[in-house]
Design an enzyme around this catalytic site. Structure first.
Site: not given
Lengths: 463, 463
Positions: A85, A148
């Site tokens: 991500d 994250e």
């Protein structure tokens, strides 16, 4: 002998370098896997793209992949962590955010360095081993997650729920930080953590009353003013050079060893570059050694703000009945959260008593305190990192810490157990601009770090 | 002899008391002359209602009326100030805001005590003199304005532009404050004023750089943090008991005289009532004397807030590059603004140098400093006030000051010249709730204060 086989992998990496950029990183950057608005579709694509042998546990949060599918019991096993991500695009890009663009040896695009580039570097190293027909010398467990940057789903929950997964490794390696500079590779072995506090000074309400802001014309000079007392209390935390004034705190800090000092003296860190980064003349220390030691291995205290008074730039005149100061202490080995809390509370309570005020003073911990993290740089994980760096860059890596925390390190350490080693092995440089516009990864790092990661496996296997 | 004639006026006031409520105050309260949205129509009505002999200078701001139209040169001349604009209704009323409602001897309605009640009290006293066919013993110049509550148009501008108007008086009387308590009339002879300061601590930018908030994980411990230094600087202003720590400031304050102490010991002021008003146990002093002296005749310092840091209740971790503390000093005789400014700046600059910081510290005055105000309570204005109070209430009035400023007092004093006397003669009580919901004026005050104002003219004429 060893060298020759590793050289085959390196040669393959050189041969595949454009393929790694065009078919791997460019495609990954093109997927707008923004952490905060990841779609199921986006996640699935990344999953398929990123990993060969995928065993999806809980889509889309965490991808686990084994290589080989069944671990070879004769080999040591390494856990690799990364995340697919990315941050939102944001403003200020001069290159396209979602299209990998190479200019002067720099590969621009969101995720190029944080953290798609490093994730793909691991996978590319594996691909190079395979295409060079060299046996991968370790069992790999790749662990790539997709939340994250948003922090909405804490990896620690996953790691704790699946502790069985994390018990089977000899070491772990995380590529999610950066070189200290633009010039020299490093291995990272320590993080500071944060203990966050509030101190609230309030007028003690009479039964049935709720104190309200008082008109300063009428009441000042006649009541104990919480704001006056709060600045007195906050002024007792640190001096202008950042030295913590809370008795006992500095006694919790591990003594500096001569070896450590020598280590700091070796580190490549330019003070002019540092001043330019902060944009001001506010540097306290003249030398790199002192600056880095105070960034990494000494605690520090910061006052973040005051809640309850008037923050406007206007000329207002009220006396506020309840004000809260916010401050935090960055902790280092071996300052345990509870001991820090006890010292802070005791000290501030004693100091407040000295004021002889009718007001109340309450000191509270804000949020959880997670501990600092520090690794043993003499273990085989770091030995492999040093050997690999020496092999690829022909230099000794700087041994660095980070001044802040990287939550996943502790999550994995806790899941692995504290007898297992974790090393932070950064792929990008200090000027990569991870969360900002024009995030980039240097082509040189893109190639050399693939070799470094491949070499790290090799040296860890043969330690 | 004197008494007998004044008694005729008093008797007339008693006879007219319901008329004063029904035909005067009730009608005035019904006009929604909210300062911030006064319409021309509303203003004109008030003008016509409020004054007999109106000479409109600059509609609708200031109404000036002479009685008699041509001053009698054998009489002394008094300037009377009041204002017909009011605060907005606001929340929390249990009675109608715009309809005078009498409950248990209290006349509720917006403007009843601030300041329509007092304005009409002057006019009613005049009406009573006229209807009792008693010659008004002074020349009156009534000055009623309509922008006091909004402060948008400063009365001082008007007063300075029309200085010629203000040169013809022997004294002035302002009814726009309140008794110190709910029980005892008072004459007010002093005001504190305010000197407002900012202190800004900033990181010194490198050429071409603009310092931005720094990530505390990376930078703290290595840079001079403005917030740490600001709380240190602010902590040097005052101790927890409000004692000013700036050298020289207390030396500017006039010595307390034995007469003054005796005056304070006489004043009717209840500490339990005070504690109940502040709603907390924050009172510094145990006695009324000490509390009132620190409210009125000693300077005080208040820290109002900090601009530039994080005022939220959230757990944020930035280091802010520039923070500004706001504080003010209430000044008393004979602290001149320039001297205060010089002492504050010199002290803080010296203290900042001691920190040895690379940051900058700038101390600035915020807005204009207007001086404190204090009157000579031995002059004929106050003598008349004392005599009138004694006549109506059969008691000696408390001599009070206000802890804050009432701008118009200084405006008028400056226009009149400093050899002329001004007295503040409050009509309402301490619990009238001037700007809040359920603003009221006691019927007893409504009647007795009309007598008091009429008697004040009488005794001033015959001093």
């Amino acid at each position: 002998m060893l060298s020759d086989t590793l050289d085959q992998v390196f040669t393959k990496i050189d041969q595949l370098s454009q393929h790694f950029i065009t078919d791997r990183l460019a495609k990954a950057v093109g997927i707008q896997s923004v952490s905060s608005d990841l779609t199921t579709e986006g996640r699935t694509k990344v999953d398929q793209e990123a990993a060969g042998h995928t065993a999806v546990l809980k889509l889309p949060d965490v991808i686990l992949a084994n290589h080989p599918a069944t671990p070879d019991l004769k080999k040591r096993t390494v856990l690799i962590y990364g995340h697919y991500d990315v941050q939102p695009e944001g403003d200020g890009w001069t290159h396209p955010a979602w299209e990998l663009t190479e200019v002067n040896g720099k590969l621009y695009g969101r995720g190029s360095t944080d953290d798609k580039g490093p994730v793909l570097a691991w996978l590319s190293a594996l691909e190079a081993y395979q295409k060079a027909e060299v046996d991968v010398p370790v069992n790999l467990r790749l662990c790539f997650e997709g939340m994250e940057e948003s922090g909405l789903v804490r990896f620690s929950e996953f790691a704790q729920e699946h502790k069985d997964i994390f018990t089977k490794f000899d070491a772990a390696c995380i590529s999610d930080n950066y070189w200290l500079t633009t010039r020299k590779p490093c291995l990272t072995y320590g993080l500071r953590d944060i203990n966050y506090f509030t101190i609230t000074i309030a007028q003690k309400p009479l039964p049935g009353h709720e104190p309200v802001p008082l008109h300063s014309g009428i009441y000042r000079g006649t009541v104990h003013e919480p704001m006056t007392e709060l600045v007195i209390m906050l002024s007792k935390l640190a001096d202008s050079n950042g030295n913590i004034l809370i008795p006992g705190i500095n006694g919790l800090v591990d003594d500096v060893t001569p070896d450590e000092i020598a280590q700091y003296e070796d580190i490549d860190f330019d003070m002019d570059e540092f001043r330019s980064t902060i944009g001001s003349e506010a540097a306290i220390y003249a030398t790199a050694k002192d600056t880095l030691m105070h960034r990494w291995r000494y605690p520090s205290i910061t006052i973040h703000g005051i809640n309850g008074a008037d923050p406007s730039p206007n000329q207002t005149t009220a006396i506020y009945p309840k004000v809260t100061g916010k401050f935090s202490i960055r902790t280092v080995p071996t300052m345990e959260g509870k001991a820090v809390m006890a010292l802070v509370v005791h000290y501030l309570e004693q100091e407040f008593k000295k004021l002889g005020s009718t007001n109340t003073c309450e000191v509270k911990q804000f949020g959880e305190s997670a501990p600092y993290w520090v690794a043993n740089t003499e273990d085989s994980d770091f030995a492999a990192g040093r050997a690999a760096t020496n092999r690829v860059y022909n230099t000794k890596p700087d041994l660095t810490r980070e001044g802040g925390s990287i939550g996943v390190t502790l999550d994995i350490q806790n899941a692995l157990g504290h007898d297992k080693s974790i090393m932070l092995l950064p792929v990008g440089r200090s000027d990569d601009g991870a969360h900002g516009p024009d995030e980039k990864l240097d082509r040189d790092n893109h190639i050399k770090e693939r070799k470094l990661l491949g070499a790290y496996w090799w040296y860890f296997a043969n330690a």
